[in-house]
Design an enzyme around this catalytic site. Sequence first.
Site, PDB file in Angstrom:
ATOM      1  N   HIS A   1     114.053 -23.113  94.044  1.00 15.72           N
ATOM      2  CA  HIS A   1     113.081 -24.093  93.563  1.00 15.72           C
ATOM      3  C   HIS A   1     112.756 -23.770  92.108  1.00 15.72           C
ATOM      4  CE1 HIS A   1     110.260 -20.796  94.152  1.00 15.72           C
ATOM      5  NE2 HIS A   1     110.606 -20.734  95.443  1.00 15.72           N
ATOM      6  N   GLU A   2     111.812 -24.492  91.537  1.00 20.45           N
ATOM      7  CA  GLU A   2     111.499 -24.330  90.117  1.00 20.45           C
ATOM      8  C   GLU A   2     111.014 -22.915  89.793  1.00 20.45           C
ATOM      9  OE1 GLU A   2     112.030 -26.391  87.605  1.00 20.45           O
ATOM     10  OE2 GLU A   2     112.957 -27.806  88.991  1.00 20.45           O
ATOM     11  N   GLY A   3     110.403 -22.256  90.747  1.00 18.60           N
ATOM     12  CA  GLY A   3     109.978 -20.878  90.508  1.00 18.60           C
ATOM     13  C   GLY A   3     111.156 -19.973  90.219  1.00 18.60           C
ATOM     14  N   HIS A   4     112.230 -20.135  90.985  1.00 14.55           N
ATOM     15  CA  HIS A   4     113.438 -19.350  90.724  1.00 14.55           C
ATOM     16  C   HIS A   4     114.019 -19.701  89.348  1.00 14.55           C
ATOM     17  CE1 HIS A   4     113.547 -19.291  95.272  1.00 14.55           C
ATOM     18  NE2 HIS A   4     113.654 -18.001  94.984  1.00 14.55           N
TER      19      HIS A   4
ATOM     20  N   LYS B   1     104.620 -13.732  92.942  1.00 14.99           N
ATOM     21  CA  LYS B   1     104.124 -14.215  94.232  1.00 14.99           C
ATOM     22  C   LYS B   1     104.321 -13.150  95.308  1.00 14.99           C
ATOM     23  CE  LYS B   1     106.212 -17.050  97.093  1.00 14.99           C
ATOM     24  NZ  LYS B   1     105.939 -16.456  98.428  1.00 14.99           N
TER      25      LYS B   1
ATOM     26  N   SER C   1     110.512 -20.847  99.069  1.00 11.77           N
ATOM     27  CA  SER C   1     111.619 -21.412  99.834  1.00 11.77           C
ATOM     28  C   SER C   1     111.162 -21.847 101.221  1.00 11.77           C
ATOM     29  CB  SER C   1     112.748 -20.387  99.953  1.00 11.77           C
ATOM     30  OG  SER C   1     113.194 -19.974  98.676  1.00 11.77           O
TER      31      SER C   1
END
Length: 294
Positions: free
Chosen positions: A34-37, A163, A200
């Site tokens: 996702h955008e965090g990755h 996180k 995820s």
Amino acid sequence: MHIFHSIADLRSYLRLQRQQGKSVGFVPTMGALHEGHLSLLEASKVQNDVTICSIFVNPIQFNNPDDLARYPRTLDADCAMLAPAGCDAVFAPSAEEMYGKATASDGFEPSDAVALPLLKFDFGDLERVMEGQFRPGHFNGVGIVVSKLFNIVQPDRTYFGQKDLQQLAVIRRMMIDLGFQIALHPCPTLREADGLAMSSRNRNLTPKERALAPHIFKGLMLAKRGLISGKTTTEVKLEVAAHFNEQPAFRLEYFEIVDAHSLQTTELRLPEAQTALCIAAHLGKVRLIDNVVF
């Protein structure tokens, strides 16, 4: 973008990059990106000539077989995200590639497909609280797989999201104790517009559960405001418990106020950026974690 499934092929590629004097950044993931990755990838691209992203659902860090079975596996979609984002290479090994195939001569049953490591990590007090208390063996699995990935990739820098605050602390300790000459770069947690930390696991939420999920972050903000206003840790914990009692869809597993460095619970007023509020809760079949450091 190159995609490698074997350790030997990845090492050959990296050997060529280093011969050309290029620096290597590394973003370890379990996929379902996702955008965090992608924010970790972007941080690596700024500081390195080559960025490697690994995608490996590590079986030995799951103490719940159902959780392992439910974990999303979306390699094609992940690669479709990484390529336009500028990732140089993806390492997506099988469990057998990472751990070897079990044989009877090794003392394994013939039905065991993967030779699980005999090595055990013990991170002391860092792993006996919070996640370690509710997921025994989890950080042993994390330590093994990350140390193996570091030895395979041998990056100059590596990037992890905040996180997973406890995981970050465990990896930092492992890097110090084992003498890895790799710069560790923590990256801020990315959140959806409603405050939910990107994860995820979020894709496993039903639409109704997804609408409720921001109560995790609301609970953390409630606690933060309480501490800033001068309430005791006991008072704040009772407020957070009451918040989730009003949300019967949740099962609060833990809420802790800890020293962000040692992860031990504290009732003291700590210096700036050293107090961490950490939470884990079940929403339906999905277990969500989050934290705020202030």
